[in-house]
Design a protein around this motif. Structure first.
Motif, mmCIF file in Angstrom:
data_model
loop_
_atom_site.group_PDB
_atom_site.id
_atom_site.type_symbol
_atom_site.label_atom_id
_atom_site.label_comp_id
_atom_site.label_asym_id
_atom_site.label_seq_id
_atom_site.Cartn_x
_atom_site.Cartn_y
_atom_site.Cartn_z
ATOM 1 N N ALA A 1 0.808 -1.220 0.000
ATOM 2 C CA ALA A 1 0.000 0.000 0.000
ATOM 3 C C ALA A 1 0.841 1.269 0.000
ATOM 4 O O ALA A 1 0.337 2.346 -0.309
ATOM 5 N N GLU A 2 2.125 1.171 0.361
ATOM 6 C CA GLU A 2 2.927 2.398 0.464
ATOM 7 C C GLU A 2 4.353 2.113 0.033
ATOM 8 O O GLU A 2 4.905 1.044 0.298
ATOM 9 N N ALA B 1 7.131 6.296 2.914
ATOM 10 C CA ALA B 1 7.113 5.835 4.310
ATOM 11 C C ALA B 1 8.344 6.324 5.080
ATOM 12 O O ALA B 1 8.220 6.796 6.220
ATOM 13 N N ALA B 2 9.507 6.209 4.474
ATOM 14 C CA ALA B 2 10.732 6.552 5.205
ATOM 15 C C ALA B 2 10.803 8.045 5.546
ATOM 16 O O ALA B 2 10.975 8.410 6.708
ATOM 17 N N PRO B 3 10.645 8.949 4.561
ATOM 18 C CA PRO B 3 10.720 10.365 4.943
ATOM 19 C C PRO B 3 9.577 10.796 5.859
ATOM 20 O O PRO B 3 9.752 11.710 6.661
ATOM 21 N N SER C 1 -2.494 1.993 10.912
ATOM 22 C CA SER C 1 -2.166 3.412 10.889
ATOM 23 C C SER C 1 -0.666 3.590 10.911
ATOM 24 O O SER C 1 0.035 2.900 11.649
ATOM 25 N N LEU C 2 -0.152 4.502 10.111
ATOM 26 C CA LEU C 2 1.265 4.866 10.178
ATOM 27 C C LEU C 2 1.376 6.338 10.599
ATOM 28 O O LEU C 2 1.823 6.648 11.693
ATOM 29 N N ARG C 3 0.947 7.245 9.718
ATOM 30 C CA ARG C 3 1.086 8.675 9.982
ATOM 31 C C ARG C 3 0.325 9.115 11.234
ATOM 32 O O ARG C 3 0.859 9.832 12.092
ATOM 33 N N THR C 4 -0.919 8.674 11.336
ATOM 34 C CA THR C 4 -1.747 9.101 12.461
ATOM 35 C C THR C 4 -1.167 8.570 13.768
ATOM 36 O O THR C 4 -1.078 9.276 14.767
ATOM 37 N N ARG C 5 -0.764 7.309 13.732
ATOM 38 C CA ARG C 5 -0.171 6.657 14.897
ATOM 39 C C ARG C 5 1.062 7.428 15.400
ATOM 40 O O ARG C 5 1.165 7.766 16.577
ATOM 41 N N LEU C 6 1.958 7.731 14.472
ATOM 42 C CA LEU C 6 3.230 8.329 14.870
ATOM 43 C C LEU C 6 3.078 9.829 15.170
ATOM 44 O O LEU C 6 3.601 10.324 16.161
ATOM 45 N N SER C 7 2.356 10.534 14.302
ATOM 46 C CA SER C 7 2.291 11.990 14.462
ATOM 47 C C SER C 7 1.508 12.375 15.711
ATOM 48 O O SER C 7 1.843 13.361 16.381
ATOM 49 N N THR C 8 0.469 11.614 16.039
ATOM 50 C CA THR C 8 -0.311 11.952 17.230
ATOM 51 C C THR C 8 0.505 11.668 18.487
ATOM 52 O O THR C 8 0.442 12.426 19.465
ATOM 53 N N GLN C 9 1.273 10.593 18.463
ATOM 54 C CA GLN C 9 2.162 10.338 19.602
ATOM 55 C C GLN C 9 3.175 11.473 19.758
ATOM 56 O O GLN C 9 3.407 11.957 20.861
ATOM 57 N N ARG C 10 3.761 11.887 18.636
ATOM 58 C CA ARG C 10 4.760 12.953 18.730
ATOM 59 C C ARG C 10 4.127 14.246 19.257
ATOM 60 O O ARG C 10 4.698 14.940 20.107
ATOM 61 N N ALA C 11 2.954 14.564 18.760
ATOM 62 C CA ALA C 11 2.257 15.775 19.211
ATOM 63 C C ALA C 11 1.984 15.703 20.708
ATOM 64 O O ALA C 11 2.194 16.675 21.449
ATOM 65 N N ALA C 12 1.522 14.559 21.173
ATOM 66 C CA ALA C 12 1.227 14.377 22.600
ATOM 67 C C ALA C 12 2.503 14.524 23.426
ATOM 68 O O ALA C 12 2.512 15.176 24.483
ATOM 69 N N GLN C 13 3.592 13.921 22.955
ATOM 70 C CA GLN C 13 4.872 14.034 23.666
ATOM 71 C C GLN C 13 5.329 15.492 23.730
ATOM 72 O O GLN C 13 5.850 15.944 24.751
ATOM 73 N N ASN C 14 5.132 16.235 22.643
ATOM 74 C CA ASN C 14 5.528 17.652 22.625
ATOM 75 C C ASN C 14 4.770 18.474 23.668
ATOM 76 O O ASN C 14 5.242 19.531 24.086
ATOM 77 N N LEU C 15 3.593 17.979 24.057
ATOM 78 C CA LEU C 15 2.795 18.692 25.073
ATOM 79 C C LEU C 15 2.958 18.074 26.462
ATOM 80 O O LEU C 15 2.249 18.445 27.399
ATOM 81 N N GLY C 16 3.872 17.113 26.593
ATOM 82 C CA GLY C 16 4.129 16.525 27.907
ATOM 83 C C GLY C 16 3.101 15.502 28.350
ATOM 84 O O GLY C 16 3.068 15.100 29.510
ATOM 85 N N LEU C 17 2.234 15.070 27.421
ATOM 86 C CA LEU C 17 1.255 14.030 27.752
ATOM 87 C C LEU C 17 1.926 12.665 27.835
ATOM 88 O O LEU C 17 2.847 12.368 27.085
ATOM 89 N N MET D 1 -0.597 17.448 -3.684
ATOM 90 C CA MET D 1 -0.861 16.967 -2.332
ATOM 91 C C MET D 1 -1.549 15.604 -2.353
ATOM 92 O O MET D 1 -2.303 15.290 -3.270
ATOM 93 N N HIS D 2 -1.285 14.821 -1.310
ATOM 94 C CA HIS D 2 -1.973 13.528 -1.114
ATOM 95 C C HIS D 2 -1.814 13.182 0.366
ATOM 96 O O HIS D 2 -0.773 13.452 0.972
ATOM 97 N N CYS D 3 -2.847 12.557 0.934
ATOM 98 C CA CYS D 3 -2.789 12.262 2.372
ATOM 99 C C CYS D 3 -1.852 11.108 2.694
ATOM 100 O O CYS D 3 -1.460 10.938 3.845
ATOM 101 N N LEU D 4 -1.524 10.289 1.694
ATOM 102 C CA LEU D 4 -0.693 9.094 1.857
ATOM 103 C C LEU D 4 -1.407 8.075 2.755
ATOM 104 O O LEU D 4 -2.188 8.464 3.586
ATOM 105 N N PRO D 5 -1.177 6.759 2.595
ATOM 106 C CA PRO D 5 -0.265 6.168 1.623
ATOM 107 C C PRO D 5 -0.800 6.303 0.214
ATOM 108 O O PRO D 5 -2.010 6.311 0.006
#
Lengths: 324, 324, 324
Positions: free
Chosen positions: A90-91, A96-98, C47-63, C270-274
């Motif tokens: 799918a990807e 995926a890497a960047p 999930s790839l992007r949502t999984r990782l980006s939401t974790q990073r966002a939460a970490q940035n806020l000290g959650l 633009m594309h949301c990926l994957p």
């Protein structure tokens, strides 16, 4: 340190080992240096020691963590350039890497070989595409042909336990029921060849490692001969490199036994684990005081921690050159 | 507290309950005591409440966490001594446990029974091997025969909600479609027998709990009789101990209904969850104001937190005796 | 902000976008506001992007974070009221949701549509039951009909890159091998209709979005016409809304090519990926300097972070009104 993929990324092997042993005494000395940074751990394959020890090392440095089992949590990745992606992938790695690099400051990758196509496996295509496309430091958590965090750990353990300035270290093939990668023995050989040890490899005929890994190591098909006066016995099964991925022998006479350990100079027994008891090595050896496999596994933390520290220092130095 | 495996590990049950209720008011009072320590959570089986509540409790104490689904993330473990490991188990508990102990300061284990071999399940082989080989405090996240974090939670909830000094607490078997372990009722009985309550167990014939768990509890096969004047109804299905692991009855007349609850002294309804609605208990009971299952589940955090605190205090005391 | 489920939850879309771009410059400015709070991420789907980006966002806020793959780590959930749970669903949402709410201060949910029953999917039953029963703020990590964190990201990216006060933004259907949800195009349309852009949707006949999402957007079946003078091309496949969940066309002439991009006013791609390379869009477009898909994916962090901040501020305000 830019990436950590092989012994070549260690500018000074001895300095790394020394620093790792310092971390073992003061694990939290650098708790501040990972602050506000996140390490991503991507597993394409199962993992126990690497999974846990790398997390612990990252926590000791104050890093945040994101752990992902790529296949289970996400989907299949395409690694071929120009692919028309109308199948089950799918990807593409080119996205995926960047993308992962957008969320993580350091990325660890575990990806085993297929053991079907030697050229493909030895090209390290998966790892190299992550290096090429992620835009972040990559740490190998075991790739198709190497397991450098394990090998650094092994060297740390030998340094910690050696009783002679230049110990005799023997890598011995041992039987197994499944076809296993050459990553651990390749990598171990690469690091031993870079260290100040008397390094011997012993295995049945047909199990020769790739020449670029075996290097100048002494190689013998006579296991008993190899064990004589050894200070460290490092047991490991691997499948054939020449008849790629094949099991050529399951000869139980290559199992590590108390009798064989008696030929050594009171050698320590090492193994990267997991180990098949009574197939690779007898219970009596693993349960003897000379077995150091648990201490060795414990050292995985300090190996990972010193590698992450070097990588973090480089990141900080580049971001804030005026600090240095 | 050395380990937390059963009620026997609670030196003072009432003190634990009181401290847990204190944590409910001030969850972050001890945020510092887990600093620089890591708890590993190893799941051999599925988990929702235990998984989430133990993580939250650990976070409230400042612990770092490493969570692992053993089967999915790693591989099959061998628990038999002397095994010749030529099958599908890749690692022996004799390595896996002490290795995990190298990376984690406290280790939580969830491992359900097979329900095929009573002697094997009741020997608590998996849990005991972790205790024996890990070299770290072990917290049961539900083992073959007990679920002590749940039972401590249950006692906390009863203490919080009781309106009489010595309430009548009824553990009632209820029907279910699958064969379930005895861990929750065993453990609940063990804790109720150690508490100051009037404890009654009711179930169809053939569902007797093992004598070491039932203890001196009053046992009746007459559910309506048992419900009379009860202050707490604790519903749970379990499979037979005598005809081990068998479903002897799915008799729907044992389902908990509004009519039965009317026999009680305005009793609170409790269940460890997950619960099969309209099989174990009617919607009308679960959705009534007397159902406290959500509050009960919420108390899992405080149970885990007080247990982890006791274990951490012991670790700190042993490392720094001069502090005490 | 109470929940984050759709554009309707954004009180001031432009303010959200501006704040997100501020976070991009100073990611750790609000590291303190998540202190002693935990976000739970529940994934019913990959999930790839949502999984990782939401974790990073939460970490940035000290959650603190607790991540759970619901199906793998737990068990099947029942969503139907009044169900007699004698099948393979072990727990009802009426317990699961409030229990999760006991352990987590904010809960993120990803749950895809079944694409079989339009009424069921468009009722947003899963998401709404979590909203109803959890008792905590819910953040959609993509639901049956919307992906608001993606759409906010898209608007942030357009705002960041636009060279005209009111750019022309084109959402173009593109071919794919699988039946995909309408969540991303629905949500994108909803947000574009709320923004100050010239918004055009182009797709083959039969691929009309639901009227409540398409809104007043210009719709054309002539892709080349749509591309003329466009500033942003947003490519995405979706299955039919009218013939619900069906693939009506895989017409490769709708693939995004360099030739089509040449019709635009030097538009960003633009594309949301994957994204399926060479099926949805040619390599040449994705690898061109006008492709901003990686930067767009990177902006997922700032979108999640600004949403979590708004939710945290509301929580803090309600808990400590005297502070405000």
């Amino acid at each position: 340190m830019q990436h950590f993929l092989s012994v070549k990324d260690a500018i000074d092997v001895q300095a790394l080992v020394k620093e790792a042993l310092l971390y073992k005494k003061t694990p939290y000395a650098d708790k501040h240096i990972g602050k506000n940074r996140t390490m991503g751990l991507l597993f394409f394959n199962s993992s126990l020691r690497t999974r846990l020890s790398t997390q612990r090392a990252a926590q000791n440095l104050g890093l945040e963590l994101i752990v992902m089992n790529v296949g289970q949590d996400g989907w299949g990745l395409e690694f071929e350039d120009g692919a028309i992606m109308d199948g089950n992938k799918a990807e593409h790695i080119r996205e995926a890497a960047p993308v992962v690099g957008q969320y993580c400051d350091i990325v660890g990758i575990r990806s085993f070989p297929g053991l079907l196509d030697r050229e493909e496996d030895y090209s390290e295509n998966v790892l190299n595409q992550f290096v090429k496309h992620t835009g972040r430091p990559i740490v190998s958590l075991e790739s198709a042909t190497r397991h450098p965090l394990q090998s650094l750990t092994d060297l740390i353990t030998i340094e910690e336990l050696k009783t002679k300035p230049r110990p005799k270290v023997v890598l011995s093939w041992a039987p197994h029921v499944k076809a296993l990668p050459q990553a651990v023995p390749n990598s171990f050989a690469e690091w031993m060849n870079a260290a100040d040890v008397d390094f011997v490899i012993t295995h049945p005929e047909g199990y020769e490692l790739a020449p670029e890994f075996a290097g100048n190591a002494k190689v013998t098909h006579n296991q008993e001969e190899a064990f004589k006066d050894a200070d460290f016995i490092y047991a490991k099964n691997w499948s054939s490199y020449n008849e790629y991925g094949k099991i050529l022998s399951q000869d139980p006479s290559w199992k590590i036994t108390t009798e064989k350990m008696a030929l050594t100079d009171n050698a320590k027994f090492m193994h990267c684990l997991p180990v098949r008891r009574n197939v690779v090595v007898d219970d009596a050896v693993l349960d003897s005081p000379n077995s150091v496999v648990i201490q060795q596994a414990g050292n995985r933390v300090w190996a990972a921690q010193v590698v992450l520290k070097q990588i973090l220092l480089k990141i900080i130095r580049e971001e804030s050159p005026y600090l240095f």
